[in-house]
Each structure stands twice: as structure tokens, then as C-alpha cells.
Enzyme design. Structure first.
Site, PDB file in Angstrom:
ATOM      1  N   SER A 261       7.067  15.106  -5.346  1.00 11.84           N
ATOM      2  CA  SER A 261       7.393  15.874  -3.924  1.00 11.84           C
ATOM      3  C   SER A 261       8.862  16.043  -3.082  1.00 11.84           C
ATOM      4  O   SER A 261       9.224  15.329  -3.070  1.00 11.84           O
ATOM      5  CB  SER A 261       6.119  15.062  -3.104  1.00 11.84           C
ATOM      6  OG  SER A 261       5.571  15.741  -1.946  1.00 11.84           O
TER       7      SER A 261
ATOM      8  N   HIS B 154      -9.757 -14.585 -29.003  1.00 13.93           N
ATOM      9  CA  HIS B 154      -9.357 -14.607 -27.312  1.00 13.93           C
ATOM     10  C   HIS B 154     -10.250 -12.983 -27.941  1.00 13.93           C
ATOM     11  O   HIS B 154     -10.305 -12.344 -28.307  1.00 13.93           O
ATOM     12  CB  HIS B 154      -7.886 -14.499 -27.281  1.00 13.93           C
ATOM     13  CG  HIS B 154      -7.651 -16.264 -27.375  1.00 13.93           C
ATOM     14  ND1 HIS B 154      -8.270 -17.179 -26.489  1.00 13.93           N
ATOM     15  CD2 HIS B 154      -6.953 -16.912 -27.795  1.00 13.93           C
ATOM     16  CE1 HIS B 154      -7.451 -17.739 -26.482  1.00 13.93           C
ATOM     17  NE2 HIS B 154      -7.010 -18.009 -28.002  1.00 13.93           N
TER      18      HIS B 154
ATOM     19  N   LYS C 191     -18.600 -28.186 -38.615  1.00 16.09           N
ATOM     20  CA  LYS C 191     -18.936 -29.152 -37.777  1.00 16.09           C
ATOM     21  C   LYS C 191     -20.279 -29.858 -37.865  1.00 16.09           C
ATOM     22  O   LYS C 191     -20.162 -30.332 -36.750  1.00 16.09           O
ATOM     23  CB  LYS C 191     -18.243 -28.535 -36.438  1.00 16.09           C
ATOM     24  CG  LYS C 191     -16.585 -28.158 -36.600  1.00 16.09           C
ATOM     25  CD  LYS C 191     -15.766 -28.111 -35.388  1.00 16.09           C
ATOM     26  CE  LYS C 191     -14.456 -27.551 -35.522  1.00 16.09           C
ATOM     27  NZ  LYS C 191     -13.769 -28.146 -34.681  1.00 16.09           N
TER      28      LYS C 191
ATOM     29  N   ALA D 122      10.638  18.114  -3.871  1.00 19.73           N
ATOM     30  CA  ALA D 122      11.905  18.437  -4.765  1.00 19.73           C
ATOM     31  C   ALA D 122      11.726  20.272  -4.680  1.00 19.73           C
ATOM     32  O   ALA D 122      13.009  20.678  -5.124  1.00 19.73           O
ATOM     33  CB  ALA D 122      11.466  18.440  -6.197  1.00 19.73           C
TER      34      ALA D 122
ATOM     35  N   PRO E 147      -9.094 -12.897 -35.156  1.00 15.09           N
ATOM     36  CA  PRO E 147      -8.549 -14.369 -33.435  1.00 15.09           C
ATOM     37  C   PRO E 147      -9.538 -14.407 -32.913  1.00 15.09           C
ATOM     38  O   PRO E 147     -10.630 -13.460 -32.891  1.00 15.09           O
ATOM     39  CB  PRO E 147      -7.056 -13.589 -32.826  1.00 15.09           C
ATOM     40  CG  PRO E 147      -7.565 -12.383 -33.848  1.00 15.09           C
ATOM     41  CD  PRO E 147      -7.520 -11.979 -34.564  1.00 15.09           C
TER      42      PRO E 147
ATOM     43  N   SER F 276       1.996  17.012 -10.717  1.00 16.04           N
ATOM     44  CA  SER F 276       1.283  17.407 -12.718  1.00 16.04           C
ATOM     45  C   SER F 276       2.867  15.771 -13.779  1.00 16.04           C
ATOM     46  O   SER F 276       3.098  16.443 -14.153  1.00 16.04           O
ATOM     47  CB  SER F 276       1.862  18.115 -13.351  1.00 16.04           C
ATOM     48  OG  SER F 276       2.879  18.360 -13.403  1.00 16.04           O
TER      49      SER F 276
ATOM     50  N   ASP G 144     -13.638 -23.271 -33.655  1.00 21.68           N
ATOM     51  CA  ASP G 144     -14.652 -22.965 -34.480  1.00 21.68           C
ATOM     52  C   ASP G 144     -14.287 -23.259 -35.920  1.00 21.68           C
ATOM     53  O   ASP G 144     -15.149 -23.997 -36.665  1.00 21.68           O
ATOM     54  CB  ASP G 144     -15.535 -21.720 -33.978  1.00 21.68           C
ATOM     55  CG  ASP G 144     -16.069 -22.165 -32.500  1.00 21.68           C
ATOM     56  OD1 ASP G 144     -16.188 -22.761 -32.134  1.00 21.68           O
ATOM     57  OD2 ASP G 144     -16.832 -20.641 -32.727  1.00 21.68           O
ATOM     58  N   GLY G 145     -13.224 -23.033 -36.952  1.00 20.62           N
ATOM     59  CA  GLY G 145     -13.192 -24.040 -38.471  1.00 20.62           C
ATOM     60  C   GLY G 145     -13.293 -22.646 -39.052  1.00 20.62           C
ATOM     61  O   GLY G 145     -12.797 -22.452 -40.255  1.00 20.62           O
ATOM     62  N   LYS G 146     -12.475 -21.816 -37.924  1.00 19.20           N
ATOM     63  CA  LYS G 146     -11.951 -20.000 -39.366  1.00 19.20           C
ATOM     64  C   LYS G 146     -11.147 -20.286 -40.607  1.00 19.20           C
ATOM     65  O   LYS G 146     -11.115 -20.150 -41.577  1.00 19.20           O
ATOM     66  CB  LYS G 146     -11.912 -19.098 -38.473  1.00 19.20           C
ATOM     67  CG  LYS G 146     -13.200 -18.259 -37.610  1.00 19.20           C
ATOM     68  CD  LYS G 146     -12.190 -17.651 -36.451  1.00 19.20           C
ATOM     69  CE  LYS G 146     -11.516 -17.637 -36.033  1.00 19.20           C
ATOM     70  NZ  LYS G 146     -11.128 -18.363 -34.521  1.00 19.20           N
TER      71      LYS G 146
END
Length: 628
Positions: free
Chosen positions: A464, A108, A160, A466, A106, A536, A35-37
Site C-alpha cells: 500500500s 498426541h 495393562k 507504492a 504417535p 495481492s 497405552d503400550g503401543k
């Protein structure tokens, strides 16, 4: 104009210090890629860019035979001409009327967090729109973010125009389309400027090619638009306290930057969240005392009274003090690859205050393209959601729409210290004002004394299979035999009642552990020794459980068995189901387990049996003086 285009943001402060006679203007440039930034910022950085650059056009590249200003400004990614780099790029320049700091973001969607960063301190936003394409998805996204950030001044730069033959009809069509969308967002103070950043039309000087346009140029607008600092001076006085400056008893000074309003000697002030009041006796700076201080100035306030103030407090005018609360509705922008999970503890930094914070509920996630409200159990990277937030203590605040400094916050990961989210406070939840701790006469100490023991939580964690439940059960039997008062919270048993509504996603596991930790805390308050046997899997939740208790009351016990060993045991047949794809989100297979880095007790159950492991826990308790 005088110009500078050094990228280093740290130089901004030094730059500002050389131009103190002119007001500072912070603005952000955003829009879709292409867009021209970058071209626009190059136009603004150079007073006469064609004369300065065309002689060396090969160095900077061309666009259809003309200088590529985007490369001049250094804003395109190497090897990807025309795509703005995925960071917030800061530039600055000045005119005879004002100095400017520019954040270029940016376009995006994946860089939403960068847009938020760039807009967070901006006085105004320039939204670039390609006249040929009109309002795009990214235009809508950035507009939503601007409304979210409380942007008070927006310029829609319809760029533009040279590529649409400077058509007034096309300009009017884009304006009408954008106004219809902006109305949904509540954006009102919008200025539309037709221009060509490449040709220079209506950027610095009016264009003869658009005689139908009688408004301001872009630079002209930036030179006259009101600064946020001017607006803040008309707002109620706020100064978050950064530190205490007390060289002697006659100088009870409190340092900080004035966030809003004006303060003078003789003004009555109130300190939040304590509510203490006093009167300003002096406004001290290194350059001497001031008759008044305004938003943006760093000062030391000397008060007439001895009152308790520490870093994180907010000094306000006595008639319009800041609010205080510990639960809020907020809008949160998530900025980390790992998703936000309700119930997970973070650090919240609000001004100079740092507290523990937990998102208790995601009310909805916002689709920034359609503005649709979506149900959500977590927020992904760049996700935006309206959430309820709970803190471990009350803080002083204002709604973000009223004051950015006292209403905007960041969330910090407790384990890595990374910033993971940024948010805006809307209002305090009513329950934060209506619910208070009830005083009781029999406290934890009295209950523990009656039981002749030191209450604590023995937190068994591991994969699980242990051996957590088996060992915890043996430990409880041994403690009970010794006359201790105990209770065992087992993962499977708790899921039959308290947590029967929870599944096994990461978000559900976080909530599962949070509930158990709060239950264990209550049992410790009752004077009990509590065994908690849960997988946990996440360090952050185990840390939350530890921080709910006093020093020495939480003992993390790592029941350590390698994955191949627990798979071979597989007492419940769960690993076989997980390997066949019949059991999703199973820890160790398709869900992560974060092993303790420094457990209080480390049990290697591939090298000892359950009885030996239980004895090792009892020995550890004796070493800590918890049992005889």
C-alpha cells in the site's frame, strides 16, 4: 515366527517379495501415549522376547525391574522415555500364515496427520486402551480418524490388564463405554481383546490369568482377518493409467496397477473421463501374459481398438464405470503449518491424475474430541473439515468409502511442492453435472481482432502506498490515447461493489484476488487490456491469476517501494493506524507480503516518479508487440 524390525520403509517392498506365498497384512497401531503401543510392537517382533533380551536388559532399560520393550523396538524419543516419536514408524514381521507391515503412530493431537498417514493403507487398526484409564480424549480422536479413513476392521486392545488384577468387570466396563462412543461413528466391526503387552497375556498365546475370556489372541486375529485386497477383488474393476506402452502399432498397451476388481482378456472396458470403450485383447507382464489380473497387480492392458488414453485416465468395466466430475464434497485433513484458505489454488493428486484444485467452501470443521461441527473460515494444522472442492477439469473417481485408490487424494502446494492436505471424496456436487459451458459464435480472437489489439492483464502488485493505482491510471490514459480498449480494476473501487463483503484477513484477501482474477479473465475474453491494481500479497494467488489466462496474456508488474518509503508517504494514513493497532491484518505490518521473485516488469518507485514508471510499462508492452 520369523522376525525383522528394520525401520526403513523402503525395505518393505523387498521384504514382501521374499514372502509372496502368504497374504500381506497392513495394520496400524494407535492410541494415547503410555497405552503400550511400543511395548506391543516389541512383543510381536520377538518370538521369545524375554529369553532374547533379558540378558542385556541394561542396554534397553527397565520398567519396574523388567525389560523396557518400547526402547527395544526403537520407538521412544531420545531423552523422553515412554513417548513415541512423532513420525510414523514402520516395522514388519511374519508368521507361518501371513506377513505383516505395522505402522506405529504417535498419540498426541498435533500428530493427527501422522495417524492419517499410517492408516491410509492399513487393512486393520489396533486401538490401544489402558485398562486403568478407559476411553480418553485421544482414544476418541483416533476412533474418529479410523471411521473417517473407512477402516473396516478395528481391534480395541484393552491393555495393562495385569494392573487391574485381570478384572473381567473392568474389561466389560471399558467395552461398554467404547461401544457407546463407536455407535456415534458408525464403527461396527470391532473386536475387543483384554491383554497385557508387557506380560504377554493374549498377545501371541492365550492367558491362563483370564480364563473368563474365550476369544482370539491378538496375533490369532491378525492371522485370520480378511485382507483389503480380498475385499477389493470383489469390487468393480478399476485401473488408473500410469503410462502408455506402445513399442509398435500392434501393441496399444496401457500400464498401471489394478486398484480393484478383476480383469480378463475379452472384457469390455470403458475409459473415464473420456467415456471411450474397447475390449481387452491381452494382459501383458514381464513374466508373460495372464489369464486374469486382480487388485494389487501391475500389468499392461492391450486393447483391441485405437482409443485415446493418457496418464491419469481410469480404465473400468463397461457396466460399472468410475464416475466423473469436477466439483465434490470432501473431508479434508490439513497437514501444513500454514492454514488452508478457501480460494487458494493447489495441485490435487488423485491416483495417477494431477489437476488444479481449489477449496471453494469450508462447510464446517470437526471437533475430533466432541464430534461437534464448528463454523470455520480456514483449517489449521491437523484440522479436519468437510469442504467443497472445485477442479479445473473433470476427473474419474469413486467415493472413498467404495474405493480408497480412486477416492482418496492429496493436495500439494504449487509453490513448494509440499504435500499440505489429504482428503476423501464423498460425492460429486449436483451442479458439476448440471452446469456446462455454452458455445458462443463470437470468441476472444474475434473480439480482439475487432479492437485491433492483443488482450492482456497488467497485474500491478506491491505494498500500500507504492504507487500501483497512480501508475495503473497513467498507463490506462496512455493506452487510451493510443486508441486501445482498456479497463482499470482498482483495489479500493472493487471493494465498494463486487468485494464489499470481504474483510482483510488472509482468507478474505485470497478470495478478493480470486474474484478479481476471474473478472479480469472475462474482460480479456472480451478483448480488453485490463489493468489490475491490488496489493495481492500472496504469490500463490498471483500464480492462480496467471494460470487463468493463456501464455503471454498475464504481465506481472511489481511496484516496488521499501516499507520505510511507503510508511513515509502513507497517503491514506493507514500505516499510522496499523502501527497504533487500530487496523489489523495490514500488509507489511502484521500481515505478510510475498514479493514477486521474477516479475515481468520491475518498477522501483523510490528511484523514479509515476510518469517514468508508466512509460516503462508502455515500453515493455511495445517490446512484447502488444501495442505499436
Amino acid at each position: 515366527m520369523s522376525h525383522s524390525y528394520d525401520l526403513i520403509a523402503d525395505d518393505v517392498e523387498a521384504y514382501l517379495n521374499t514372502h509372496e506365498h502368504r497374504g500381506a497384512k497392513h495394520f496400524v497401531i494407535c492410541g494415547s501415549d503410555g497405552d503400550g503401543k511400543s511395548t506391543l510392537i516389541s512383543r510381536l517382533l520377538f518370538e521369545n522376547p524375554l529369553e532374547a533380551i533379558e540378558a542385556d536388559s541394561k542396554k534397553y532399560g527397565t520398567q519396574g525391574g523388567e525389560v523396557d520393550f518400547a526402547q527395544v523396538a526403537g520407538l521412544t524419543a531420545e531423552g523422553e522415555q515412554g513417548v513415541t516419536v512423532d513420525v510414523v514408524a514402520y516395522r514388519f514381521f511374519s508368521t507361518e500364515k501371513r506377513k505383516f507391515i505395522v505402522a506405529v503412530t504417535p498419540g498426541h493431537e498435533q500428530y493427527t496427520r501422522n495417524m492419517v498417514t499410517g492408516a491410509s493403507t492399513a487393512d486393520a487398526a489396533i486401538l490401544m486402551v489402558d485398562a486403568r484409564h478407559g476411553i480418553l480424549t485421544q482414544t476418541r480422536r483416533h476412533s474418529f480418524l479410523m471411521s473417517l479413513m473407512g477402516m473396516r476392521h478395528v481391534v480395541v486392545a484393552i491393555n495393562k490388564m495385569d494392573l487391574v488384577d485381570y478384572s473381567k468387570a473392568r474389561f466389560d466396563q471399558v467395552v461398554e463405554e467404547y461401544r457407546a462412543f463407536a455407535k456415534q461413528l458408525g464403527l461396527e466391526n470391532i473386536t475387543f481383546i483384554p491383554m497385557s503387552a508387557l506380560k504377554g497375556d493374549n498377545v501371541i498365546e492365550h492367558s491362563a490369568k483370564m480364563p473368563w475370556y474365550h476369544g482370539t489372541t491378538l496375533l490369532g486375529y491378525l492371522e485370520i482377518v480378511e485382507l483389503d485386497a480380498d475385499h477389493l477383488q470383489r469390487s468393480p474393476f478399476r485401473m488408473p493409467v500410469q503410462g502408455v506402452n506402445r513399442p509398435n502399432l500392434d501393441f496399444p498397451g496401457f500400464t498401471g496397477m489394478v486398484a480393484s476388481g478383476v480383469v480378463r482378456p475379452g472384457d469390455k472396458i470403458r475409459v473415464q473421463p473420456t467415456g471411450n470403450t474397447s475390449v481387452v485383447s491381452r494382459i501383458y507382464t514381464l513374466d508373460g501374459d495372464l489369464e486374469e489380473a486382480v487388485a494389487g497387480q501391475s500389468i499392461t492392458l492391450v486393447l483391441e481398438d485405437e482409443i485415446d488414453i493418457s496418464r491419469g485416465g481410469v480404465i473400468s468395466g463397461v457396466d460399472q464405470p468410475a464416475h466423473t466430475a469436477d466439483q465434490f464434497e470432501t473431508t479434508l485433513v490439513w497437514m501444513h503449518e500454514a492454514p488452508l484458505l478457501p480460494g487458494r489454488p493447489y495441485l490435487m493428486k488423485l491416483g495417477t491424475q494431477t489437476v488444479s484444485a481449489t477449496v471453494t467452501d469450508i462447510k464446517y470443521q470437526v471437533n475430533v474430541n466432541s464430534l461437534e461441527h464448528l463454523a470455520a473460515k480456514k483449517l489449521p494444522l491437523n484440522g479436519i473439515g468437510v469442504c467443497n472442492l472445485s477442479l479445473n477439469r473433470a476427473v474419474a473417481f469413486d467415493a472413498y468409502k467404495d474405493n480408497r485408490d480412486t477416492g482418496g487424494f492429496i493436495l500439494i502446494d504449487r509453490m513448494t511442492n509440499n504435500t499440505v492436505g489429504a482428503g476423501m471424496l464423498h460425492f460429486a456436487l449436483r451442479r458439476s453435472q448440471n452446469i456446462h459451458m455454452q458455445h458462443v459464435d463470437i470468441d476472444k480472437q474475434a473480439r480482439a481482432l475487432a479492437k485491433a489489439q492483443k488482450p492482456a492483464v497488467l497485474w500491478f502488485t506491491g505494498l500500500s502506498g507504492a504507487g500501483k493505482s497512480t501508475i495503473a491510471n497513467l498507463v490506462e490514459k496512455k493506452l487510451f490515447t493510443h486508441g486501445q480498449h482498456t479497463y482499470l480494476l482498482d483495489g479500493d473501487n472493487v471493494r465498494h461493489g463486487l468485494n464489499r463483503d470481504l474483510g482483510f484477513t488472509d482468507a478474505d484477501r485470497v478470495e478478493n484476488v480470486r474474484r478479481v482474477a476471474e473478472t479480469a479473465k472475462l474482460m480479456v475474453d472480451a478483448g480488453l487490456i485490463v489493468m489490475s491494481a491490488f496489493i495481492s500479497p500472496f504469490r500463490s494467488e498471483r500464480q492462480l491469476a496467471r494460470e487463468l489466462l493463456e501464455e503471454g496474456e498475464f504481465i506481472e508488474i511489481f511496484v516496488d517501494a521499501p516499507l520505510d518509503v511507503v510508511e513515509a508517504r502513507d497517503p491514506k494514513g493507514l500505516y499510522k493506524k496499523a502501527r497504533r493497532g487500530e487496523l489489523k491484518n495490514f500488509t507489511g505490518i502484521d500481515s505478510a507480503y510475498e514479493a514477486p521473485e521474477a516479475p515481468d516488469v520491475h518498477l522501483k518507485t523510490s528511484e523514479m516518479d509515476a510518469e517514468e514508471a508508466a512509460d516503462a510499462v508502455i515500453d515493455a508492452l511495445r517490446e512484447r508487440g502488444m501495442i505499436s
